[in-house]
Design an enzyme around this catalytic site. Structure first.
Site, PDB file in Angstrom:
ATOM      1  N   GLU A 179       6.903 -11.391  -5.797  1.00  0.00           N
ATOM      2  CA  GLU A 179       6.191 -12.580  -6.263  1.00  0.00           C
ATOM      3  C   GLU A 179       7.094 -13.419  -7.146  1.00  0.00           C
ATOM      4  O   GLU A 179       6.638 -14.273  -7.882  1.00  0.00           O
ATOM      5  CB  GLU A 179       4.872 -12.230  -6.941  1.00  0.00           C
ATOM      6  CG  GLU A 179       4.953 -11.252  -8.084  1.00  0.00           C
ATOM      7  CD  GLU A 179       3.560 -10.880  -8.574  1.00  0.00           C
ATOM      8  OE1 GLU A 179       2.983 -11.697  -9.296  1.00  0.00           O
ATOM      9  OE2 GLU A 179       3.064  -9.799  -8.223  1.00  0.00           O
ATOM     10  N   CYS A 207       1.518  -7.425  -6.340  1.00  0.00           N
ATOM     11  CA  CYS A 207       2.401  -6.269  -6.522  1.00  0.00           C
ATOM     12  C   CYS A 207       2.479  -5.373  -5.284  1.00  0.00           C
ATOM     13  O   CYS A 207       3.142  -4.353  -5.299  1.00  0.00           O
ATOM     14  CB  CYS A 207       1.941  -5.448  -7.721  1.00  0.00           C
ATOM     15  SG  CYS A 207       2.016  -6.380  -9.248  1.00  0.00           S
ATOM     16  N   HIS A 232       0.811   2.569  -7.845  1.00  0.00           N
ATOM     17  CA  HIS A 232       1.307   1.336  -8.488  1.00  0.00           C
ATOM     18  C   HIS A 232       1.145   1.456  -9.998  1.00  0.00           C
ATOM     19  O   HIS A 232       0.149   1.991 -10.483  1.00  0.00           O
ATOM     20  CB  HIS A 232       0.564   0.108  -7.957  1.00  0.00           C
ATOM     21  CG  HIS A 232       0.933  -1.132  -8.726  1.00  0.00           C
ATOM     22  ND1 HIS A 232       2.234  -1.581  -8.814  1.00  0.00           N
ATOM     23  CD2 HIS A 232       0.179  -1.986  -9.480  1.00  0.00           C
ATOM     24  CE1 HIS A 232       2.258  -2.664  -9.575  1.00  0.00           C
ATOM     25  NE2 HIS A 232       1.034  -2.921  -9.988  1.00  0.00           N
TER      26      HIS A 232
END
Lengths: 382, 348, 130
Positions: free
Chosen positions: B80, B112, B234
């Site tokens: 990103e 993400c 994550h």
């Protein structure tokens, strides 16, 4: 080839000349040289200039400058060899007169650096754009790389570098045309701000405006214009790789050596015959490398020369009696001509407090880039 | 069967400590470190961006794979913080690595999750036989607004994976994705910093997607948490992945190798891929690994992986994640950080 | 640097592609038509190692406007094991730890940007090895 003499000189003050334009400075220096020789016409004009297109957006200086002094119509060309542009213009004028092509030719140099451009970036265009400037190389940085290599090879010290500045400021303090007419101390040099290590601000020549002009004619016509002509005994121009990476040793300036060899040979003299020299001290390390390459001192012994007084006024071989680029100023395109004027005046015996007594043979060495171009002229009293 | 034939990671060498950021904004550093479980984070140098991190990570991946890069038929970079809004990052990477020009290239964005998204697509293309090898990269120089909780985590780094069918270092046993429209975190076109929904980023976003994807892949494979030697989720901070692991029945021991966030921060698209790289740096043949990413907006990709006999001998070259994390060059002040991250308004 | 010139330099800047002179065997970086050593005109492709040694270096404090945010930075002449010399910045280092003989690795970096809206120019910088 005909023998050639310089019969007239003129130059502006060097410095931050906010009120003067590129063309105005040229006109002042050129008309000064013409008045000095008492002439009202020229057969040709060479204008040494490095980067007016970038500094002030003006190219095509030949006709512009000819017309500024009422000489529109004469052959007039700009000569560019970075900071050696002035020396290269002088050589072009010399060749034109010596060849018999023309009789009365002006070699001039002019640069207007203080007009708002990013000077560091403009000067860096004389380095290899693809291999050096792309990565953030500046001129101080290139000479700093040379300095570090010289220090590593020959044991030259930061203090040796400082002594070059001290000596040249001492000389420049006596030069009414100089940008910085003041002395500096070793402590001041070593305490000045860092530009590109080991080079500090007071190891570097300043950003300057200025113009200088000389008039050349065949030696056998010189008496028409002056009682004190100075003969050009020899000229040499040599080049080396633009990029430092392509040279055998970054500590050695081969182009300077090669240009000197040509000029000495043509003049029939050697380094030991030189009584006064102007060399291209754009940075203190440059003077050290150049006096070695010119043979004025032994290779590797340049560092001690200023410290030991060898190259100061009163020393064995006074170097940069004008104050050099460091103190007199360095309007890049004008420098080569201004160096020649200093030697002409020394040989004419007109240098006042800076006079090297009895000087008969002098040398001027003008350099472009990080030593990729070098022009040497040797002058003799007539 | 297709799987990973080469991998690499790169983490910039500058760091900033949580205390330094807290000091800047008058926040309680101890409370932040306790709440977010973040000690320090990586900071990109002024000459680093998603493209440079991608090239360095992918170079190690190519070397470990021992393949001619010209054979790579697809390159996908998830990020990103692509340096260009328009013009691909991937084209620089292929030309730098000697891939192509017969190659399919795309830049991915899914907050993400873009890194595992690239891995998912690369795997699929190799499995289908459309390309021999495919390179997938997750990398970011993450943005976080000054004086936002994100500033403690948003960091820089990435990992690269080459997928193929021969000489696998890691088998991919299964994949699973779970996606819904959940606006928990976003950055509008032309805006410099992302915004987020505060606590809304927790339950309805991170936890719902991470746990659903993980439970989904466990069900699909018939496996249980104890079947895995390692797991990586994550890592938006140090706390969320550990809470998710606990809910799902994974232990601290399974988590700790891949929990790079505590020292690295959240490298957004590079986060879970870099955690996986840290695991591959030490995993033994036969070890099973669970990877579940999360991307705001929102979605999770899960992978069940198994190290092969070839992995230990191929990872002898290249940089290891924890050695990069354990040997930072320098801790920067907030002022230097603001300069490096271009948070200071300059004149043109 | 405007796009066309940057684009032409991609093989040498992004991949360190060099050439080896077929007659004198010297490695020349980047490629050129005529060998500076022997004037040969036949070349074989060569690629530089991403390692090298500092020949000479400086720390640049006064930078051109395009590099103002990077100053102070180390600029060095680097020699690769193939004998090619490149001028590169040394990054991720303590400024005064770099000097003749420093061993370096070359890493892919953003070298310059054409203002805030122009192209981004990539290439290699050196970092201290080990």
């Amino acid at each position: 080839m005909r023998e050639v003499a310089i019969v007239g000189v003129g130059m502006t003050h060097f410095g931050e000349l906010w009120n003067d334009s590129l063309r105005g400075m040229f006109a002042e220096a050129a008309s000064g040289a013409m008045a000095d020789a008492g002439v009202d016409h020229l057969d040709g004009l060479y204008v040494g200039n490095m980067a007016a297109g970038q500094f002030v957006g003006q190219e095509h200086l030949g006709p512009l400058m000819a017309s500024q002094i009422g000489m529109a119509g004469i052959p007039a060309t700009r000569v560019e060899s970075a900071c050696a542009s002035g020396g290269a213009a002088l050589r072009a004028a010399y060749i034109e007169v010596a060849s018999g092509m023309s009789d009365l030719v002006m070699a001039a140099g002019v640069e207007k650096m203080n007009d708002g451009a990013d000077v560091t970036q403009v000067l860096a265009t004389a380095a290899d754009q693809e291999l050096e400037a792309y990565h953030g190389a500046t001129f101080p940085a290139l000479y700093a790389l040379i300095a570090r290599a010289h220090m590593a090879t020959y044991g030259t010290t930061e203090e040796d570098l400082a002594w070059v500045s001290v000596k040249n400021h001492h000389h420049g303090a006596m030069n009414p045309k100089a940008q910085f007419r003041r002395e500096v101390t070793v402590e001041q040099v070593l305490g000045s701000s860092k530009v590109a290590e080991p080079l500090r601000l007071l190891h570097c020549s300043p950003v300057s405006d200025g113009a200088a002009a000389v008039l050349l004619c065949p030696l056998d016509q010189a008496a028409r214009y002056t009682k004190r002509p100075v003969k050009i005994l020899g000229t040499g121009l040599a080049t080396a790789s633009l990029s430092l990476a392509d040279r055998k040793s970054p500590a050695i300036l081969d182009a300077v050596k090669d240009s000197a060899v040509h000029a000495y040979k043509m003049a029939g003299v050697g380094p030991g015959d030189i009584q006064v020299a102007e060399v291209h001290d754009c940075f203190a390390i440059a003077e050290i490398c150049c006096i070695e390459a010119l043979g004025l001192v032994e290779q590797g012994k340049g560092g001690a020369a200023a410290r030991d007084g060898l190259t100061a006024l009163g020393g064995k071989i006074p170097v940069n009696t004008s104050g050099g680029l460091k103190s007199k100023g360095h309007p890049v395109g004008a420098t080569g001509i201004a160096q020649a004027i200093e030697i002409v005046e020394q040989l004419r015996g007109l240098s006042g407090d800076r006079q090297v007594q009895g000087a008969e043979i002098g040398l001027a060495q003008n350099m472009g880039g990080s030593g990729a171009s070098s022009v040497v002229h040797i002058f003799g009293r007539v | 069967m297709a799987g990973i034939v080469g991998y690499g990671a790169f983490i910039p060498r500058h760091r900033i400590r949580s205390e330094e950021i807290a000091r800047q904004w008058g926040k309680d550093a101890a409370a932040i470190k306790r709440g977010l479980v973040l000690e320090e984070k990586s900071v990109p140098g002024i000459d680093e961006d998603t493209i440079t991190i991608s090239v360095e990570a992918a170079r190690d991946a190519v070397e470990r794979a021992g393949i001619d890069p010209i054979k790579i038929g697809a390159v996908y970079i998830g990020s990103e913080s692509h340096p260009y809004a328009v013009k691909p990052s991937g084209t620089v990477v292929v030309d730098a690595l000697g891939i192509g020009p017969e190659v399919h290239v795309a830049d991915f964005e899914f907050a993400c999750k873009a890194g595992t998204e690239a891995m998912f697509v690369a795997l699929g293309l190799v499995e289908s036989g459309r390309v021999e090898y495919a390179l997938a990269i997750g990398a970011d120089t993450s943005q976080g607004a000054p004086n936002d909780a994100l500033e403690f985590s948003a960091s820089a780094g990435g990992a690269a994976y080459i997928f193929g069918k021969r000489d696998l270092l890691v088998d991919v046993l299964e994949t699973y994705s779970y996606t819904s429209d959940t606006p928990d975190f976003w950055r509008r076109e032309g805006r410099f910093y992302p915004r987020h929904g505060g606590r809304f980023t927790g339950e309805p976003a991170y936890f719902r997607h991470v746990t659903s994807a993980t439970r989904g892949i466990l069900k699909k494979t018939g496996m249980n948490p104890e079947d895995f030697k390692y797991a990586v989720f994550h890592m938006p901070n140090g706390k969320f992945p550990q809470q998710a692991a606990k809910r799902l029945g994974f232990t601290k021991e399974q988590m700790e190798t891949g929990l790079v966030v505590v020292k690295m921060g959240n490298t957004y698209s590079g986060s879970s891929p870099t955690g996986l790289a840290a695991i591959l740096d030490v995993a033994d043949p036969g070890d099973k690994i669970l990877l579940t990413s999360f991307g705001s907006g929102a979605g999770s990709d899960s992978f069940v992986l198994q190290a092969t006999e070839l992995l230990p001998q191929r990872r002898t070259t290249g940089r290891k994640v924890w050695s990069m994390l354990d040997t930072p060059l320098r801790y920067v002040t907030y002022g230097e950080y603001a300069k490096l991250r271009e948070k200071i308004i300059l004149n043109d | 640097m405007p796009s066309p010139g940057y684009w032409r330099g991609i093989p040498s800047r992004l991949r360190l592609e060099a050439v080896r002179c077929s007659s004198c065997e010297n490695v020349v970086y980047p490629s050129r038509r005529i060998c500076p050593h022997c004037h040969g005109t036949k070349w074989e492709p060569a690629e530089l190692s991403r390692t090298g040694e500092v020949v000479t270096s400086t720390v640049v404090h006064v930078a051109p406007d395009d590099f103002a945010m990077e100053a102070p930075y180390v600029l060095a002449l680097i020699e690769t094991p193939e004998g090619a010399r490149l001028m590169l910045q040394v990054t991720d280092c303590e400024l005064n730890e770099i000097g003749p003989g420093t061993a370096v690795n070359l890493e892919f970096r953003r070298i310059r940007a054409e203002g805030n809206s122009g192209i981004l120019c990539y290439g290699f910088k050196a970092v201290p090895a080990g």
